[in-house]
Design a protein around this motif. Structure first.
Motif, PDB file in Angstrom:
ATOM      1  N   HIS A  39      -4.729   6.432   2.159  1.00 34.43           N
ATOM      2  CA  HIS A  39      -3.545   7.140   1.648  1.00 34.43           C
ATOM      3  C   HIS A  39      -3.618   7.353   0.138  1.00 34.43           C
ATOM      4  CE1 HIS A  39      -1.246   7.056   5.394  1.00 34.43           C
ATOM      5  NE2 HIS A  39      -1.821   5.888   5.605  1.00 34.43           N
ATOM      6  N   GLY A  40      -4.652   6.804  -0.515  1.00 35.19           N
ATOM      7  CA  GLY A  40      -4.791   6.991  -1.959  1.00 35.19           C
ATOM      8  C   GLY A  40      -3.719   6.292  -2.774  1.00 35.19           C
ATOM      9  N   VAL A  41      -3.237   5.165  -2.270  1.00 32.91           N
ATOM     10  CA  VAL A  41      -2.207   4.416  -3.004  1.00 32.91           C
ATOM     11  C   VAL A  41      -2.420   2.911  -2.839  1.00 32.91           C
ATOM     12  CG1 VAL A  41      -0.353   6.163  -2.917  1.00 32.91           C
ATOM     13  CG2 VAL A  41      -0.609   4.559  -1.011  1.00 32.91           C
ATOM     14  N   THR A  42      -1.915   2.164  -3.831  1.00 34.35           N
ATOM     15  CA  THR A  42      -1.724   0.724  -3.672  1.00 34.35           C
ATOM     16  C   THR A  42      -0.219   0.518  -3.535  1.00 34.35           C
ATOM     17  OG1 THR A  42      -3.645   0.262  -5.041  1.00 34.35           O
ATOM     18  CG2 THR A  42      -2.095  -1.549  -4.720  1.00 34.35           C
ATOM     19  N   VAL A  43       0.188  -0.305  -2.573  1.00 32.11           N
ATOM     20  CA  VAL A  43       1.617  -0.473  -2.315  1.00 32.11           C
ATOM     21  C   VAL A  43       2.029  -1.933  -2.465  1.00 32.11           C
ATOM     22  CG1 VAL A  43       1.618   1.456  -0.677  1.00 32.11           C
ATOM     23  CG2 VAL A  43       1.403  -0.865   0.198  1.00 32.11           C
ATOM     24  N   VAL A  44       3.272  -2.112  -2.863  1.00 31.45           N
ATOM     25  CA  VAL A  44       3.917  -3.430  -2.824  1.00 31.45           C
ATOM     26  C   VAL A  44       5.208  -3.236  -2.043  1.00 31.45           C
ATOM     27  CG1 VAL A  44       5.178  -5.138  -4.194  1.00 31.45           C
ATOM     28  CG2 VAL A  44       2.955  -4.335  -4.974  1.00 31.45           C
ATOM     29  N   PHE A  45       5.413  -4.035  -1.004  1.00 24.51           N
ATOM     30  CA  PHE A  45       6.665  -3.930  -0.243  1.00 24.51           C
ATOM     31  C   PHE A  45       7.661  -4.976  -0.702  1.00 24.51           C
ATOM     32  CE2 PHE A  45       4.338  -1.204   2.651  1.00 24.51           C
ATOM     33  CZ  PHE A  45       5.318  -0.265   2.928  1.00 24.51           C
TER      34      PHE A  45
END
Ligand SMILES: C[C@@H](C(=O)O)C(=O)SCCNC(=O)CCNC(=O)[C@H](O)C(C)(C)COP(=O)(O)OP(=O)(O)OC[C@H]1O[C@@H](n2cnc3c(N)ncnc32)[C@H](O)[C@@H]1OP(=O)(O)O
Ligand SMILES: [Co+2]
Length: 134
Positions: A39-45
């Motif tokens: 997805h071309g992202v780093t995520v933090v939930f």
């Protein structure tokens, strides 16, 4: 067709600073950074009692959020994610009503290991919509 609000995503210029702010200033339950190369992202939930917040930071050369962050250098609300029971049925209904499905039109596996699709923001009042099958 759409059900619960799964998450609201915020694109941020500094992922560690944003995560610290939610953890320490707002007192929220903040997860670890998770790379999502597809997805071309780093995520933090961030877990709230009734929904989640997804902090987004670009990953790789062709991140889909790069243009958004260039236009909004201090960050901004990037998308809403609504749950659906049958993502292919939802896609076909939306397509037949003229909504544009982003990418190749096929669901990808999202950050929760479930199929997701995105709908063009210009077709939905300027709001990028993610659908997640639950
Ligand atoms: C991990 C996963 C998960 O939760 O499971 C995720 O969420 S991944 C989250 C990241 N993945 C995605 O976002 C995938 C779907 N997104 C995309 O395909 C792209 O970001 C687009 C939505 C097509 C936008 O791409 P890009 O900014 O390169 O295109 P563009 O500059 O031509 O923008 C076209 C118009 O849309 C506007 N625009 C761009 N991003 C927008 C956004 N997030 N919300 C509302 N409007 C937006 C631009 O300002 C521009 O409007 P004007 O022409 O009026 O200036
Ligand atoms: Co999302």
């Amino acid at each position: 067709m759409i059900g619960r609000l799964n998450h609201v995503a915020i694109a941020v210029p500094d992922l560690a600073a944003a995560a610290d702010q939610y953890r320490n200033t707002l007192g929220a339950k903040v997860g670890a950074p998770q790379d999502e190369p597809d997805h071309g992202v780093t995520v933090v939930f961030i877990e709230l009692p009734n929904t989640k917040i997804e902090l987004l930071y670009p990953l790789g050369e062709n991140s889909p959020i790069k243009g958004f962050l260039d236009k909004n250098p201090s960050g901004g609300i990037h998308h809403m994610c609504y749950e659906v029971e049958d993502i292919l049925a939802a896609r076909d209904t939306l397509k037949s009503q003229g909504a544009r499905i982003l990418g190749d039109g096929e669901p990808k596996i999202g950050a929760h290991g479930k199929p997701v699709l995105f709908l063009h923001p210009k077709d939905f009042n300027g709001c990028l919509i993610e659908l997640e099958q639950v």
